[in-house]
Design a protein around this motif. Structure first.
Motif, mmCIF file in Angstrom:
data_model
loop_
_atom_site.group_PDB
_atom_site.id
_atom_site.type_symbol
_atom_site.label_atom_id
_atom_site.label_comp_id
_atom_site.label_asym_id
_atom_site.label_seq_id
_atom_site.Cartn_x
_atom_site.Cartn_y
_atom_site.Cartn_z
ATOM 1 N N ALA A 123 0.825 -1.204 0.000
ATOM 2 C CA ALA A 123 0.000 0.000 0.000
ATOM 3 C C ALA A 123 0.859 1.253 0.000
ATOM 4 C CB ALA A 123 -0.929 -0.002 1.211
ATOM 5 N N ASP A 124 2.134 1.132 0.449
ATOM 6 C CA ASP A 124 3.029 2.282 0.467
ATOM 7 C C ASP A 124 3.929 2.319 -0.754
ATOM 8 O OD1 ASP A 124 1.957 2.982 2.928
ATOM 9 O OD2 ASP A 124 3.397 1.689 4.003
ATOM 10 N N ASP A 125 3.676 1.440 -1.717
ATOM 11 C CA ASP A 125 4.512 1.376 -2.926
ATOM 12 C C ASP A 125 4.079 2.478 -3.896
ATOM 13 O OD1 ASP A 125 6.041 0.795 -5.089
ATOM 14 O OD2 ASP A 125 5.559 -1.357 -5.130
ATOM 15 N N ASP A 126 4.958 3.530 -4.029
ATOM 16 C CA ASP A 126 4.617 4.647 -4.917
ATOM 17 C C ASP A 126 4.573 4.204 -6.380
ATOM 18 O OD1 ASP A 126 4.428 6.298 -2.751
ATOM 19 O OD2 ASP A 126 6.515 6.994 -2.892
ATOM 20 N N SER A 159 -9.208 9.807 -8.592
ATOM 21 C CA SER A 159 -7.943 9.856 -7.835
ATOM 22 C C SER A 159 -7.809 8.607 -6.976
ATOM 23 C CB SER A 159 -7.901 11.109 -6.954
ATOM 24 O OG SER A 159 -9.000 11.134 -6.052
ATOM 25 N N ILE A 160 -6.602 8.061 -6.932
ATOM 26 C CA ILE A 160 -6.326 6.833 -6.191
ATOM 27 C C ILE A 160 -6.081 7.173 -4.718
ATOM 28 C CG2 ILE A 160 -4.793 4.840 -5.989
ATOM 29 C CD1 ILE A 160 -6.496 4.764 -8.447
ATOM 30 N N LEU A 161 -6.846 6.559 -3.816
ATOM 31 C CA LEU A 161 -6.629 6.716 -2.373
ATOM 32 C C LEU A 161 -5.715 5.630 -1.833
ATOM 33 C CD1 LEU A 161 -10.213 7.669 -1.155
ATOM 34 C CD2 LEU A 161 -8.341 9.172 -1.788
ATOM 35 N N MET A 162 -5.846 4.441 -2.359
ATOM 36 C CA MET A 162 -5.021 3.323 -1.886
ATOM 37 C C MET A 162 -4.949 2.296 -2.992
ATOM 38 S SD MET A 162 -5.573 0.650 1.281
ATOM 39 C CE MET A 162 -5.031 1.780 2.550
ATOM 40 N N LEU A 173 -5.951 -4.224 -5.953
ATOM 41 C CA LEU A 173 -7.177 -3.546 -5.580
ATOM 42 C C LEU A 173 -6.845 -2.086 -5.336
ATOM 43 C CD1 LEU A 173 -8.972 -6.048 -3.172
ATOM 44 C CD2 LEU A 173 -9.412 -5.636 -5.584
ATOM 45 N N ALA A 174 -7.633 -1.201 -5.967
ATOM 46 C CA ALA A 174 -7.398 0.238 -5.812
ATOM 47 C C ALA A 174 -8.689 0.903 -5.410
ATOM 48 C CB ALA A 174 -6.871 0.836 -7.126
ATOM 49 N N MET A 218 -4.841 -11.541 1.300
ATOM 50 C CA MET A 218 -3.773 -10.571 1.525
ATOM 51 C C MET A 218 -2.512 -11.307 1.992
ATOM 52 S SD MET A 218 -5.752 -8.106 0.768
ATOM 53 C CE MET A 218 -4.715 -6.691 1.088
ATOM 54 N N ARG A 219 -1.393 -10.546 1.992
ATOM 55 C CA ARG A 219 -0.139 -11.165 2.448
ATOM 56 C C ARG A 219 -0.124 -11.387 3.960
ATOM 57 N NH1 ARG A 219 5.062 -8.193 0.477
ATOM 58 N NH2 ARG A 219 4.015 -6.454 1.501
ATOM 59 N N ASN A 220 -0.767 -10.453 4.695
ATOM 60 C CA ASN A 220 -0.774 -10.575 6.160
ATOM 61 C C ASN A 220 -1.997 -9.866 6.690
ATOM 62 O OD1 ASN A 220 -0.053 -7.732 6.192
ATOM 63 N ND2 ASN A 220 2.057 -8.418 5.736
ATOM 64 N N ILE A 221 -2.154 -9.966 8.041
ATOM 65 C CA ILE A 221 -3.320 -9.375 8.701
ATOM 66 C C ILE A 221 -3.263 -7.860 8.605
ATOM 67 C CG2 ILE A 221 -4.515 -9.100 10.922
ATOM 68 C CD1 ILE A 221 -5.013 -11.736 9.615
ATOM 69 N N ASP A 222 -2.064 -7.276 8.670
ATOM 70 C CA ASP A 222 -1.946 -5.805 8.638
ATOM 71 C C ASP A 222 -2.483 -5.267 7.295
ATOM 72 O OD1 ASP A 222 -0.903 -5.702 11.163
ATOM 73 O OD2 ASP A 222 1.190 -5.826 10.471
ATOM 74 N N ASP A 223 -2.073 -5.918 6.181
ATOM 75 C CA ASP A 223 -2.588 -5.454 4.873
ATOM 76 C C ASP A 223 -4.097 -5.599 4.797
ATOM 77 O OD1 ASP A 223 -0.096 -4.800 4.106
ATOM 78 O OD2 ASP A 223 0.176 -6.441 2.655
ATOM 79 N N ARG A 224 -4.578 -6.731 5.376
ATOM 80 C CA ARG A 224 -6.040 -6.907 5.356
ATOM 81 C C ARG A 224 -6.738 -5.816 6.139
ATOM 82 N NH1 ARG A 224 -8.905 -10.972 9.321
ATOM 83 N NH2 ARG A 224 -8.542 -9.087 10.549
ATOM 84 N N ASN A 225 -6.243 -5.557 7.393
ATOM 85 C CA ASN A 225 -6.884 -4.544 8.235
ATOM 86 C C ASN A 225 -6.771 -3.155 7.606
ATOM 87 O OD1 ASN A 225 -7.600 -6.485 10.041
ATOM 88 N ND2 ASN A 225 -5.851 -6.142 11.421
ATOM 89 N N ARG A 226 -5.619 -2.894 6.981
ATOM 90 C CA ARG A 226 -5.421 -1.568 6.395
ATOM 91 C C ARG A 226 -6.421 -1.325 5.255
ATOM 92 N NH1 ARG A 226 0.554 0.808 4.852
ATOM 93 N NH2 ARG A 226 -0.115 2.953 4.341
ATOM 94 N N LEU A 227 -6.612 -2.347 4.390
ATOM 95 C CA LEU A 227 -7.562 -2.197 3.284
ATOM 96 C C LEU A 227 -8.990 -2.073 3.767
ATOM 97 C CD1 LEU A 227 -8.194 -2.183 0.260
ATOM 98 C CD2 LEU A 227 -8.303 -4.691 0.354
ATOM 99 N N LEU A 228 -9.373 -2.980 4.700
ATOM 100 C CA LEU A 228 -10.759 -2.957 5.176
ATOM 101 C C LEU A 228 -11.046 -1.670 5.934
ATOM 102 C CD1 LEU A 228 -11.315 -6.654 6.284
ATOM 103 C CD2 LEU A 228 -11.842 -5.575 4.109
ATOM 104 N N LEU A 229 -10.008 -1.179 6.743
ATOM 105 C CA LEU A 229 -10.202 0.049 7.495
ATOM 106 C C LEU A 229 -10.413 1.226 6.524
ATOM 107 C CD1 LEU A 229 -10.222 1.275 10.350
ATOM 108 C CD2 LEU A 229 -7.773 1.717 10.071
ATOM 109 N N CYS A 230 -9.633 1.239 5.452
ATOM 110 C CA CYS A 230 -9.798 2.327 4.453
ATOM 111 C C CYS A 230 -11.186 2.282 3.821
ATOM 112 C CB CYS A 230 -8.694 2.217 3.400
ATOM 113 S SG CYS A 230 -8.704 3.586 2.208
#
Length: 889
Positions: free
Chosen positions: A6-9, A25-28, A55-56, A126-138
């Protein structure tokens, strides 16, 4: 810990490039794995392998509204991201974490607008729980801020999600762009080391309580009913929350200072930006007005350009219609009409007709009809048409006249001495057919021009036809050898025993039949050719095979071939409807074409009549047969010609009949005539020959002649008989008997003669009865007068009183019997001699004598019956004695 995608520019820029042009505009953007398989008990994937996807989350502002989207991007063959799916977050109804995945990294997104709800939605891993939580939270934050609602979350604890959000606060790097008023971009200020922690509560306190309560209720529904375990869990969560709150309070002081400092800087920036925005707003308003003005002018220019283009196209089409090709103009105004140039002339006619039709309202837009250019072009085309029609008409009139003049100047075309020439118009028609299509086009261009052309053609061809008929008729009469029969058929001076000259005159009627055989089909062919050649809308006149029953030897195939050629040219031959106007015009033209040719037919009829008047019967039958074969309407003149010939033949025959009747009537002028009149046997000879000449339907003509002849014969016979009443009955019975004897055979086959035969038989019986009564009374007058007086008195008095009447006594009876019956054999012999003395036809004597004896016996028998009734005591010779006496004589 590995860096999240998600932080990959680079990934974000690749996503922005993939959706370039969508104004989103892309948010994530984050990498995921797409799969549709199920997790087994061992935690390994099933038979379906996962596919890499990105997923964007994107937003798009439209006025005061903001739309949020979830985009699915896939990698193409070259490794470039490209859009694959697009979902609107307003339709997101459920987020469900797959319970079969022990890692908790697999979830599904449920949308309420998918067409097929029966197909399982894709699973995202997702690769891990953090990526999952970050996407769902967004996703949840976007739904709360933009859509003001949250989707249903299944398989994940909202409280744990809130705790994770507090523990993983994102660091925001702010890029600040300062825009001066006098330049588009002057400087860029970047805060690199400023760690501004943006803490955004996922849910408010009230919402948190509601969510906790809902979780509790969900837990209860799921079947967790142990109160102690539930209370223990609440305590642990409460301690965790308190610890987190305390920890956050302790750590928030330096952050607050940092935030306040950032807020101050942001406030300055906002003030500057507000000033810039005011300036930009004025400039944008002016620019918007300029753009609107430019767009308005541009739209008008574009519309004017489109209209000009369409107008040019329409004008080009109209100019193409108005253009007169030079080759057609030259052909129409000054071209030649020889056979080699007819194709060009016909093409020019077709173009001219099409051009004139194209300028008429049904084929031309009504708005163009009143344009000056169209009117001028129409006038020019009309002038072209008038010029061409005048030139073509003049040429055709001269051409028809030259063709006929050439044929008339060549004597080999006509019958000559010793040689009958059948008219042959094949070459004439072939040359005319060259201009048949030209006539068709002349009719379509100007129908009025056909009238003078038809008259010119009829006038020219009429000369040829009359010359051919005249030469043929003259040679036909000159080459026919026949002895002339006398017209005095029933003249008394010839004598009753003289035989009438019965010379063979069959060549006369054969010559007349040949005249019809040659010329009637020719005239019908000419009528048919003329009707089609001169564009009359009539059906075919001559069927293949000839005309009527009379066309047995003379109608070759060339006439039919010519007519069929004209039929091929005329496109209207298939029409069956004919107007009376067309037929009237055609028959009027045919009158001009064939008028005068009947005189040569009349000459043949008159010539045949002079040779043998009885040949009128044969000619009448031949004419009737030809007349019955003429059915087509356009052959009206031929039917009129045949009808006139029939009338003329009937008139000539009536003339013969009238002359014969005058000959019969002259018999009564003789002083005294005895025996059989001369016209009786001569009429039988005449009737026999008339029957031999009957052909076709001439029966009526002959029957009318019979009726007139016999009527005059019987009237004249009665007049002759009345000149001497003493011998009247003898003349009548002899002539009526001769009439019956001479016509016995014919009366058996001719109904009209049979009628007169019976009439003569009745008149004969009446004359015999009167004459026999005269003979009987001449010898036995006193006897039968005495009987008549008795019969008269019986009506008024009784039989017993009659002997006492004056002159009827018994003494009177005896005196009368002595005077009448003494020497009765001598009286009967005298009666026979008297019968024989005045009778000139010896063959009638036996039958008359038998009738006389029978009549006498009948009268005597009646007398004997009266005597037996009135004078029963008196004796007279018996009837048998009298019969025996008569039989012996």
């Amino acid at each position: 810990m590995a860096k999240s995608s998600a932080d990959d520019d680079e990934l974000r820029r690749a996503c922005e490039a993939a959706i370039e042009g969508t104004k989103q505009s892309i948010l994530m953007s984050i990498r995921v794995v797409k799969g549709r398989g199920v997790w087994g008990k061992s935690g390994k994937l099933g038979r379906h392998m996962g596919k890499p996807r990105v997923l964007a989350l994107s937003t798009k502002s439209k006025g005061q509204k903001t739309k949020a989207f979830l985009r699915v991007l896939k990698y193409s063959t070259g490794g470039v991201l490209e859009p694959a799916k697009l979902y609107k977050l307003k339709h997101l109804s459920k987020i469900e974490v797959i319970s079969n995945d022990p890692t908790g990294c697999t979830f599904t997104l449920g949308f309420d607008n998918l067409r097929s709800q029966s197909v399982a939605p894709p699973q995202w891993t997702m690769r891990n729980i953090d990526d999952r939580n970050r996407l769902l939270l967004c996703i949840l934050n976007i739904c709360k801020d933009v859509l003001d609602r949250l989707p249903k979350v299944v398989g994940i604890d909202v409280v744990e999600m809130a705790l994770w959000a507090k523990e993983n606060k994102p660091t925001v790097t702010k890029n600040q762009r300062v825009v001066q008023q006098d330049g588009p971009v002057s400087t860029t200020v970047t805060e690199i080391d400023s760690k501004v922690t943006v803490e955004k509560e996922l849910v408010s306190q009230i919402e948190e309580e509601d969510i906790v309560g809902e979780a509790l209720l969900g837990t209860y529904v799921m079947g967790i009913g142990e109160a102690e375990a539930f209370s223990e869990r609440l305590k642990r969560e409460l301690h965790a929350l308190e610890a987190a709150n305390v920890h956050s309070i302790l750590e928030s002081e330096p952050l607050i200072d940092e935030v306040l400092q950032g807020l101050e800087v942001a406030s300055n920036c906002v003030d500057d930006m507000d000033e810039w925005l005011g300036i930009f707003n004025v400039k944008l308003r002016h620019m918007r007005e300029d753009i609107e003005s430019i767009e308005t002018r541009n739209n008008k220019l574009e519309m004017q350009s489109v209209n000009n283009k369409a107008l040019i196209e329409e004008l080009d089409k109209l100019l193409e219609r108005l253009r007169v090709p030079s080759e057609y103009a030259a052909c129409l105004t000054g071209g030649l009409f020889d056979e080699a140039r007819m194709v060009q002339n016909v093409e020019a006619c077709e173009w001219l007709a099409g051009a004139l039709r194209g300028l008429e309202v049904p084929h031309l837009d009504p708005t163009y009809a009143n344009m000056r250019a169209v009117k001028e072009k129409r006038a020019e085309l009309e002038k072209l048409k008038a010029t061409f029609v005048r030139r073509a008409s003049e040429f055709l009139r001269n051409y028809f006249a030259s063709l006929v003049d050439f044929m008339i100047s060549d004597k080999s075309y006509f019958s000559q001495k010793g040689q009958l020439k059948r008219p042959d118009h094949a070459d004439l028609r072939y040359k005319c057919r060259t201009y048949a299509r030209l006539l068709q086009h002349l009719k379509s261009l100007d129908n009025n021009c056909l009238g003078p052309l038809r008259k010119a053609y009829c006038s020219s061809l009429n000369l040829l036809l009359r010359r051919e008929a005249r030469e043929f008729a003259n040679e036909l009469r000159a080459s026919t050898k026949a002895s002339r029969n006398p017209t005095v058929w029933l003249e008394a001076s010839t004598g009753s025993s003289q035989n009438v000259n019965a010379a063979d005159t069959s060549t006369v009627s054969e010559a007349y039949a040949k005249m019809l055989t040659i010329f009637i089909p020719l005239l019908v062919d000419e009528s048919s050719f003329f009707a089609h050649f001169m564009c009359f809308e009539v059906p075919t006149l001559v069927p293949p095979g000839g005309v009527g029953n009379g066309n047995k030897s003379g109608n070759n195939d060339d006439g039919n071939d010519d007519d069929l050629g004209i039929m091929d040219i005329d496109e209207n031959d298939g029409k069956t409807g004919k107007t009376s106007v067309e037929l009237a015009a055609l028959n009027e033209s045919l009158q001009d074409l064939l008028d005068g040719i009947q005189e040569d037919f009349y000459a043949v009829v008159d010539w045949a009549y002079k040779i043998d008047p009885l040949r009128c019967i044969s000619m009448h039958g031949i004419t009737e047969r030809y007349l019955s074969g003429q059915k087509a309407d356009a052959a009206g003149f031929v039917r009129l010609l045949l009808g006139d010939l029939e009338s003329r033949i009937s008139l000539q025959f009536s003339r013969f009949v009238d002359e014969a009747c005058h000959q019969i009537e002259r018999n009564e002028r003789n002083v005294r005539q005895m025996g059989v009149l001369s016209y009786i046997p001569r009429f039988a000879t005449l009737a026999t020959r008339m029957e031999q000449y009957i052909q076709g339907q001439s029966r009526d003509l002959v029957d009318q002649a019979y009726t007139k002849f016999v009527s005059i014969m019987f009237v004249t016979l009665e007049k002759i008989a009345q000149t001497d009443p003493k011998y009247a009955d003898i003349i009548l019975l002899e002539n009526y008997a001769a009439f019956q004897n001479s016509l016995y055979d014919l009366a058996n086959v001719v109904p009209t003669l049979a009628k007169f035969y019976h009439q003569a038989s009745e008149a004969y019986e009446q004359a015999c009865t009167r004459y026999i009564s005269t003979i009987i009374y001449s010898q036995f007058e006193r006897l039968f007068q005495f009987a008549r007086r008795i019969e008269d008195l019986m009506y008024t008095i009784t039989p017993e009183e009659i002997p006492f009447q004056l002159g009827l006594s018994k003494m009177d009876l005896r005196k009368m019997l002595k005077a009448s019956l003494s020497g009765v054999d001598k009286s009967i012999a005298l009666m026979y001699k008297k019968l024989q003395k005045y009778l000139t036809s010896e063959e009638l004597l036996p039958s008359l004598w038998d009738k006389c004896k029978k009549e006498f016996l009948d009268k005597y028998e009646s007398f004997a019956q009266l005597v037996a009734k009135i004078y029963p005591t008196e004796n007279i010779p018996s009837v048998e004695e009298m019969r025996t006496l008569l039989a012996s004589m």
